[in-house]
Design a protein around this motif. Structure first.
Motif, PDB file in Angstrom:
ATOM      1  N   LEU A 162     -41.225  -4.031 -49.035  1.00  0.00           N
ATOM      2  CA  LEU A 162     -40.664  -5.771 -48.689  1.00  0.00           C
ATOM      3  C   LEU A 162     -38.983  -5.589 -49.555  1.00  0.00           C
ATOM      4  CD1 LEU A 162     -40.113  -8.351 -49.046  1.00  0.00           C
ATOM      5  CD2 LEU A 162     -41.363  -8.300 -51.503  1.00  0.00           C
ATOM      6  N   CYS A 163     -39.368  -4.269 -50.446  1.00  0.00           N
ATOM      7  CA  CYS A 163     -37.556  -3.564 -51.414  1.00  0.00           C
ATOM      8  C   CYS A 163     -36.136  -2.882 -49.817  1.00  0.00           C
ATOM      9  CB  CYS A 163     -37.799  -2.931 -52.531  1.00  0.00           C
ATOM     10  SG  CYS A 163     -39.093  -3.860 -53.003  1.00  0.00           S
ATOM     11  N   THR A 209     -37.146 -11.764 -47.557  1.00  0.00           N
ATOM     12  CA  THR A 209     -36.673 -10.773 -47.008  1.00  0.00           C
ATOM     13  C   THR A 209     -35.448 -10.501 -47.553  1.00  0.00           C
ATOM     14  OG1 THR A 209     -35.495 -10.441 -44.495  1.00  0.00           O
ATOM     15  CG2 THR A 209     -38.389 -10.306 -45.024  1.00  0.00           C
ATOM     16  N   PRO A 210     -34.896  -9.295 -47.616  1.00  0.00           N
ATOM     17  CA  PRO A 210     -33.040  -8.683 -48.074  1.00  0.00           C
ATOM     18  C   PRO A 210     -32.156  -9.655 -46.937  1.00  0.00           C
ATOM     19  CG  PRO A 210     -34.912  -7.726 -48.369  1.00  0.00           C
ATOM     20  CD  PRO A 210     -35.813  -7.694 -47.336  1.00  0.00           C
ATOM     21  N   PHE A 211     -31.210 -10.134 -47.484  1.00  0.00           N
ATOM     22  CA  PHE A 211     -30.137 -10.396 -45.994  1.00  0.00           C
ATOM     23  C   PHE A 211     -29.613  -9.438 -46.174  1.00  0.00           C
ATOM     24  CE2 PHE A 211     -28.467 -14.813 -46.796  1.00  0.00           C
ATOM     25  CZ  PHE A 211     -29.228 -15.264 -46.380  1.00  0.00           C
ATOM     26  N   GLU A 212     -28.588  -9.157 -45.470  1.00  0.00           N
ATOM     27  CA  GLU A 212     -27.528  -8.222 -44.930  1.00  0.00           C
ATOM     28  C   GLU A 212     -26.282  -8.390 -45.389  1.00  0.00           C
ATOM     29  OE1 GLU A 212     -28.813  -5.894 -43.018  1.00  0.00           O
ATOM     30  OE2 GLU A 212     -30.539  -5.890 -42.909  1.00  0.00           O
ATOM     31  N   ALA A 232     -28.906  -4.541 -49.820  1.00  0.00           N
ATOM     32  CA  ALA A 232     -29.141  -3.440 -50.891  1.00  0.00           C
ATOM     33  C   ALA A 232     -28.018  -3.182 -51.603  1.00  0.00           C
ATOM     34  CB  ALA A 232     -29.062  -2.269 -49.371  1.00  0.00           C
ATOM     35  N   ARG A 233     -27.256  -3.121 -50.747  1.00  0.00           N
ATOM     36  CA  ARG A 233     -25.829  -3.121 -51.850  1.00  0.00           C
ATOM     37  C   ARG A 233     -25.862  -3.799 -53.182  1.00  0.00           C
ATOM     38  NH1 ARG A 233     -19.964  -5.503 -51.728  1.00  0.00           N
ATOM     39  NH2 ARG A 233     -19.125  -4.953 -53.249  1.00  0.00           N
TER      40      ARG A 233
END
Length: 294
Positions: A21-22, A167-170, A128-129
């Motif tokens: 997920l991360c 979920t994470p954004f890009e 992620a950043r």
């Protein structure tokens, strides 16, 4: 024995199970922009609000991240924000990047799922950043040794989710003003305070932004305001400048200070929000359909 060494293999398996997920968190030592991490923590996520003790004049900066003053209670938990400074014995200095990531975005700690007071459902959206930046900033903050507060968690804690933030954004998502506005609103947890409730639980489907949540503070009782586009019950008739003043200065449309907790958050955190993020946030708020609540 260090906190990391004390984890059971069962807990390790649980943490590893949620790491997809991360995504694979980048190493803060190699990738994190410390200034970006400071901005995220100080202007948006407001980590100090739960993890830094308070004095008469506000946060006790010399004890930053050593644990919060307030107790959060629910049906099966009573907790205080723990020490998240880089102290290895009483904080998270001995934690790996993956363990920190799991706690921040999945709400899983060394002893299992964290209490719902940890708003991980709003942090899963972190790019992620930005995840790496937050971790890098926390690691760069001075270690503070502090006794671990008493925590009570009875039974399994429920995992929550916030619609659109599963979920994470890009990074490319942040180039779109409305997507960026949703990202900012989510990290700042606007809808945690300003959505209505159904049967005691936040109802983001039918009452998004409709207000009505009750807050009891040392300064008195306040009710989360309606921030939908309803022209009388909400902020539909407000100008962008008036909305900005409420967010970043804690001032209402009538020029009077807003009540805590919004007044406190505006002064200590949202006042540091960049113009780009403020504009994007307001643009996204304009998309919330009008509702008559609370």
């Amino acid at each position: 024995m260090s906190a990391t060494a004390a984890f059971s293999w069962a807990r390790r398996a649980q943490i590893l199970a949620i790491l997809p997920l991360c995504l694979a968190a980048a190493s803060p030592a190699a990738a994190a922009d410390i200034d970006r991490g400071r901005y995220l923590v100080e202007a948006l996520t407001a980590c100090d609000n739960c993890h830094t003790p308070r004095g008469p004049d506000g946060y006790q900066r010399e004890k930053r991240f050593s644990g919060g003053s307030q107790t959060f209670k629910g049906e099966n938990y009573s907790v205080r924000g723990p020490n998240i400074s880089s102290d290895e014995a009483t904080g998270v200095g001995a934690w790996s990047d993956d363990l920190l990531t799991a706690a921040i975005v999945a709400g899983v700690g060394p002893e299992g799922r964290l209490a719902p007071a940890m708003p991980s459902e709003y942090y899963r959206i972190l790019t992620a950043r930005d995840r790496a930046a937050v971790i890098g900033f926390l690691r760069a903050a001075p270690p503070v040794e502090a006794a671990r507060p008493a925590q009570r968690r009875d039974g399994e804690q429920k995992a929550s989710s916030f619609p659109g933030a599963e979920t994470p954004f890009e990074e490319k998502d942040l180039a779109d003003p409305l997507r960026r506005g949703f990202y900012i609103a989510t990290l700042a947890r606007c809808m945690e305070c300003h959505s209505g409730e159904t049967n005691g639980a936040l109802d983001h489907k039918e009452k998004l932004g409709a207000g009505g949540k009750l807050f009891r503070t040392p300064a008195g009782t306040a009710v989360g305001a309606n921030i939908t586009q309803h022209r009388t019950a909400g902020v539909g008739a407000w100008s962008d400048a008036e909305i900005e003043a409420a967010i970043t200065r804690g001032v209402g449309r009538d020029g009077n200070p807003l009540k805590p907790t919004m007044a406190n958050l505006s002064k200590a955190h949202f006042s540091k929000m960049s113009r780009e993020d403020t504009d994007a946030l307001i643009a996204w708020l304009r998309t919330i359909p009008p509702r008559e609540g609370p």
